[in-house]
Write a protein that holds these residues in place. Structure first.
Motif, PDB file in Angstrom:
ATOM      1  N   ALA A 208      39.607  44.082  50.001  1.00 27.92           N
ATOM      2  CA  ALA A 208      40.947  43.606  50.342  1.00 27.92           C
ATOM      3  C   ALA A 208      41.264  43.887  51.803  1.00 27.92           C
ATOM      4  CB  ALA A 208      41.983  44.267  49.430  1.00 27.92           C
ATOM      5  N   SER A 209      40.900  45.065  52.269  1.00 26.16           N
ATOM      6  CA  SER A 209      41.146  45.424  53.655  1.00 26.16           C
ATOM      7  C   SER A 209      40.370  44.526  54.610  1.00 26.16           C
ATOM      8  CB  SER A 209      40.762  46.892  53.882  1.00 26.16           C
ATOM      9  OG  SER A 209      40.894  47.251  55.243  1.00 26.16           O
ATOM     10  N   SER A 214      46.321  42.225  50.090  1.00 31.09           N
ATOM     11  CA  SER A 214      46.678  43.351  49.235  1.00 31.09           C
ATOM     12  C   SER A 214      45.712  43.359  48.055  1.00 31.09           C
ATOM     13  CB  SER A 214      48.113  43.217  48.728  1.00 31.09           C
ATOM     14  OG  SER A 214      48.220  42.138  47.803  1.00 31.09           O
ATOM     15  N   THR A 215      45.494  44.513  47.460  1.00 32.31           N
ATOM     16  CA  THR A 215      44.556  44.598  46.340  1.00 32.31           C
ATOM     17  C   THR A 215      45.030  43.774  45.149  1.00 32.31           C
ATOM     18  OG1 THR A 215      45.632  46.643  45.587  1.00 32.31           O
ATOM     19  CG2 THR A 215      43.683  46.874  47.000  1.00 32.31           C
ATOM     20  N   SER A 216      46.338  43.779  44.907  1.00 33.99           N
ATOM     21  CA  SER A 216      46.862  43.018  43.759  1.00 33.99           C
ATOM     22  C   SER A 216      46.674  41.514  43.968  1.00 33.99           C
ATOM     23  CB  SER A 216      48.342  43.341  43.547  1.00 33.99           C
ATOM     24  OG  SER A 216      49.103  43.040  44.706  1.00 33.99           O
ATOM     25  N   TYR A 217      46.903  41.047  45.198  1.00 34.25           N
ATOM     26  CA  TYR A 217      46.742  39.614  45.471  1.00 34.25           C
ATOM     27  C   TYR A 217      45.266  39.219  45.384  1.00 34.25           C
ATOM     28  CZ  TYR A 217      46.862  35.080  47.770  1.00 34.25           C
ATOM     29  OH  TYR A 217      46.706  33.746  48.053  1.00 34.25           O
TER      30      TYR A 217
END
Length: 289
Positions: A208-209, A214-217
């Motif tokens: 994600a980074s 974002s991790t959720s997205y």
């Protein structure tokens, strides 16, 4: 041109003659060490039954697959099915020779210099394309006779033009290799990133980074387009690679770290759950088969 029977002899002749050579080894078995060399290489497998590791990618070789490897790409052939005939054909090419027969309008080095993010080293030749490829190789395999050197140069140029067109067409959007095309470009990039880094400690947060998400997205996007979770996909790819390496002769202790698992316990649990048997039993069944 004489068709040679060893890779080392083929590479030596290619660079000594500053042109190209054809190699058809009598037999290929087990694991060929990871290596690179100063020549371009076409690697053709009529029967499949092996796995090809090139750079950060691995390919399950199917009948009729042709691979394009440049001088900077480390590669390794692993036989995974001993019941399949391991007939192999390799063509080694001096890069400077290929440049010399190219023109401003026609770059015959394209097969070896075109390396985009979505690039595949594999051309899956149709039966008709295989026949045409074999036709050129057979003409090049003739020995002696007046004007043979001129004919070899002409036929080789035709072969390169044929394969360069196929590669360019594939790069323009035709299906190439086994990689699935995803509807979302971002997900396709994520898949590629995972493939390139499958031997490292990948995590959802790190991925994600890297893509500024974002991790959720990331998780929602990936699940929507692939039908599976990020972690499940990574694990499946790692187990697939582990099966290939174990069948190719690597030890269990070597394989788990090569596939990105941080310890043997996690590897054992994931492998057994996915395959149905432990890694060591999998090796035993592969050997007995």
């Amino acid at each position: 041109m004489k068709v040679l029977t060893s890779y080392s002899e083929g590479i030596d002749q290619c660079m000594t003659s500053h042109s190209f050579s054809i190699v058809q080894p009598h037999k290929q078995t087990g694991v060929t060490g990871r290596h690179s060399h100063c020549c371009y290489e076409f690697y053709f497998s009529p029967g499949g039954g092996s796995t090809f590791l090139i750079g950060d990618k691995n390919y399950r070789v199917k009948p009729g697959d042709l691979f394009m490897i440049n001088q900077n790409e480390k590669h390794q052939a692993i036989q995974t099915d001993s019941s399949v005939s391991q007939e192999i054909l390799a063509i080694f090419i001096d890069p400077s020779y290929l440049e010399s027969i190219s023109t401003e309008q026609t770059d015959l080095t394209y097969c070896f210099t075109h390396r985009t993010r979505q690039f595949s080293h594999r051309l899956s030749l149709t039966p008709d394309q295989q026949r045409r490829f074999t036709y050129y190789v057979n003409r090049l395999g003739k020995e002696g006779g007046f004007g043979q050197d001129v004919e070899d140069r002409s036929v080789f140029s035709q072969l390169m033009l044929f394969l360069t067109k196929l590669t360019a067409d594939a790069a323009s959007g035709e299906e190439l290799g086994r990689h699935r095309t995803y509807s979302n470009t971002k997900v396709s990039d994520i898949i590629t990133y995972i493939h390139y880094n499958i031997d490292s400690q990948l995590s959802i947060g790190e991925i994600a980074s890297h893509f500024y998400l974002s991790t959720s997205y990331l998780c929602r996007l990936f699940k929507k387009d692939t039908g599976t979770t990020v972690n499940s996909y990574i694990t499946s790819r790692r187990i697939e690679l582990a099966q290939t390496l174990l069948s190719g002769g690597y030890s269990v202790n070597e394989v788990y770290s090569m596939c990105g698992f941080n310890d043997y316990s996690n590897f054992f649990k994931a492998f057994t759950k996915k395959v149905g048997v432990s890694p060591r039993k999998y090796v035993q069944s592969s050997l007995s088969g």
